[in-house]
Design an enzyme around this catalytic site. Structure first.
Site, PDB file in Angstrom:
ATOM      1  CD1 TRP A 105     -11.672  28.488 -21.808  1.00 29.61           C
ATOM      2  CD2 TRP A 105     -13.191  28.903 -23.400  1.00 29.61           C
ATOM      3  NE1 TRP A 105     -11.753  27.370 -22.597  1.00 29.61           N
ATOM      4  CE2 TRP A 105     -12.684  27.592 -23.581  1.00 29.61           C
ATOM      5  CE3 TRP A 105     -14.172  29.368 -24.286  1.00 29.61           C
ATOM      6  CZ2 TRP A 105     -13.120  26.760 -24.622  1.00 29.61           C
ATOM      7  CZ3 TRP A 105     -14.599  28.532 -25.313  1.00 29.61           C
ATOM      8  CH2 TRP A 105     -14.072  27.244 -25.481  1.00 29.61           C
TER       9      TRP A 105
ATOM     10  CG  HIS B 145     -12.202  33.322 -10.554  1.00 28.49           C
ATOM     11  ND1 HIS B 145     -11.409  34.450 -10.607  1.00 28.49           N
ATOM     12  CD2 HIS B 145     -11.485  32.314 -11.094  1.00 28.49           C
ATOM     13  CE1 HIS B 145     -10.252  34.121 -11.171  1.00 28.49           C
ATOM     14  NE2 HIS B 145     -10.272  32.836 -11.476  1.00 28.49           N
TER      15      HIS B 145
ATOM     16  CD  GLU C 122      -9.725  36.845 -12.795  1.00 29.44           C
ATOM     17  OE1 GLU C 122     -10.562  36.379 -13.579  1.00 29.44           O
ATOM     18  OE2 GLU C 122      -8.514  36.530 -12.837  1.00 29.44           O
TER      19      GLU C 122
ATOM     20  N   GLY D 244      -2.392  34.521 -13.455  1.00 26.35           N
ATOM     21  CA  GLY D 244      -1.954  35.338 -14.588  1.00 26.35           C
ATOM     22  C   GLY D 244      -0.603  35.992 -14.412  1.00 26.35           C
TER      23      GLY D 244
ATOM     24  CB  SER E 184       0.891  30.761 -13.187  1.00 25.13           C
ATOM     25  OG  SER E 184       0.642  32.155 -13.199  1.00 25.13           O
TER      26      SER E 184
ATOM     27  N   GLY F 137      -6.438  29.079 -16.525  1.00 26.81           N
ATOM     28  CA  GLY F 137      -6.889  30.285 -17.214  1.00 26.81           C
ATOM     29  C   GLY F 137      -6.242  30.399 -18.582  1.00 26.81           C
ATOM     30  N   GLY F 138      -5.223  31.255 -18.680  1.00 25.43           N
ATOM     31  CA  GLY F 138      -4.574  31.568 -19.960  1.00 25.43           C
ATOM     32  C   GLY F 138      -4.230  30.356 -20.818  1.00 25.43           C
TER      33      GLY F 138
HETATM   34  P1  13P Z   1      -4.155  31.629 -15.080  1.00 23.36           P
HETATM   35  O1  13P Z   1      -4.036  30.151 -15.396  1.00 23.36           O
HETATM   36  O2  13P Z   1      -4.219  32.474 -16.333  1.00 23.36           O
HETATM   37  O3  13P Z   1      -3.127  32.065 -14.103  1.00 23.36           O
HETATM   38  O4  13P Z   1      -5.586  31.841 -14.380  1.00 23.36           O
HETATM   39  C1  13P Z   1      -5.940  30.994 -13.355  1.00 23.36           C
HETATM   40  C2  13P Z   1      -7.366  31.202 -13.062  1.00 23.36           C
HETATM   41  O5  13P Z   1      -7.773  32.250 -12.595  1.00 23.36           O
HETATM   42  C3  13P Z   1      -8.288  30.099 -13.365  1.00 23.36           C
HETATM   43  O6  13P Z   1      -9.537  30.315 -12.782  1.00 23.36           O
END
Ligand code: 13P
Length: 251
Positions: free
Chosen positions: A9, A98, A100, A177, A213, A234-235
């Site tokens: 999330w 991760h 990020e 993303g 994605s 993610g999204g």
């Molecule tokens: P998205 O599915 O939004 O591309 O993000 C992937 C992600 O970073 C899951 O950890």
């Protein structure tokens, strides 16, 4: 091999009420999959972890954190949250490394290896995230980068690592993303490479998840790729209908 569909999330949603609503919706769909073959999980932000863990307490869905402290279980570490604390709330797993976290918090192998040790000490399953940048992908360096990132495991004493509690998530940074994904052939090649590397270096046969994605449209094709043991989403994990379709694809 058992499959995993895990929602990350990230820093979403803004309110506790929204997290609660998402957890309640998940609880409804979470009763369906057979947990012997498919494990569903979600990782809310630390601040909502307690609420989500309480809501999903009797559900087969795993709740996890997005990170844990590299420092201690408790102590003078202002702002940190420890693996012991999240395990105490009912978390079953944590993401570690991760992209990020690597990008915005400068997490390097020294920090990541300590986080893996701390998570395993608290008996958490570790989802170790790895992935190459766009530059590295375009320069044909993906395999080298992934091998280097996996070599973080070399820093950890064999006694401190629990291969039964380790999952690798391959998430190309350029696919996160962006709506872009590698081709199915590329995903298969990379997953095969990662499996081979882990087998030869550590004698381990670990689940490898794909992330970047993943959505309700491409989940089925990705689920059918050789070497893909699940997805880190993610999204699309914030939209219950999409996440439900992704779970179906792996059921
Ligand atoms: P998205 O599915 O939004 O591309 O993000 C992937 C992600 O970073 C899951 O950890």
């Amino acid at each position: 091999m058992k499959k995993y569909v895990i929602g990350n999330w990230k820093l979403n949603p803004a309110t506790q009420a929204e997290s609660l609503a998402l957890a309640q919706a998940l609880q409804e769909i979470g009763q369906k999959p057979n947990t012997n073959t498919l494990q569903v999980g979600c990782s809310p932000s630390f601040i909502h972890l307690s609420t989500v863990a309480q809501t999903l307490k009797t559900s087969p869905i795993w709740v996890g954190s997005q990170d844990v402290s590299a420092l201690g279980a408790t102590g003078a570490f202002t702002g940190d949250v420890s693996a012991v604390q999240v395990a105490d709330l009912g978390a079953k797993f944590t993401l570690i490394g991760h992209s990020e976290r690597r990008q915005y918090h400068g997490e390097d192998d020294k920090i990541l290896s300590q986080k893996i040790i701390n998570a395993h000490l608290a008996d958490l399953m570790v989802v170790l995230c790895i992935g190459e940048s766009l530059d590295e992908y375009q320069s044909g360096l993906a395999f080298n980068v992934l091998d280097k990132q996996l070599s973080v495991l070399h820093r950890i004493d064999k006694n401190q690592i629990n291969a039964n509690k380790l999952i690798i998530a391959y998430e190309p940074v350029w696919a996160i993303g962006t709506g872009l994904t590698p081709t199915l052939n590329e995903i298969e090649k990379i997953h095969t490479h990662i499996k081979h590397y882990l087998h030869t270096q550590y004698g381990a046969n670990l689940p490898i998840l794909y992330g970047g994605s993943v959505n309700d449209k491409n989940a089925h094709d990705i689920a059918n790729c050789q070497g893909v043991d699940g997805v880190l989403v993610g999204g699309a994990s914030l939209k219950i209908d999409s996440f439900s379709t992704i779970i179906q694809a792996f059921s």
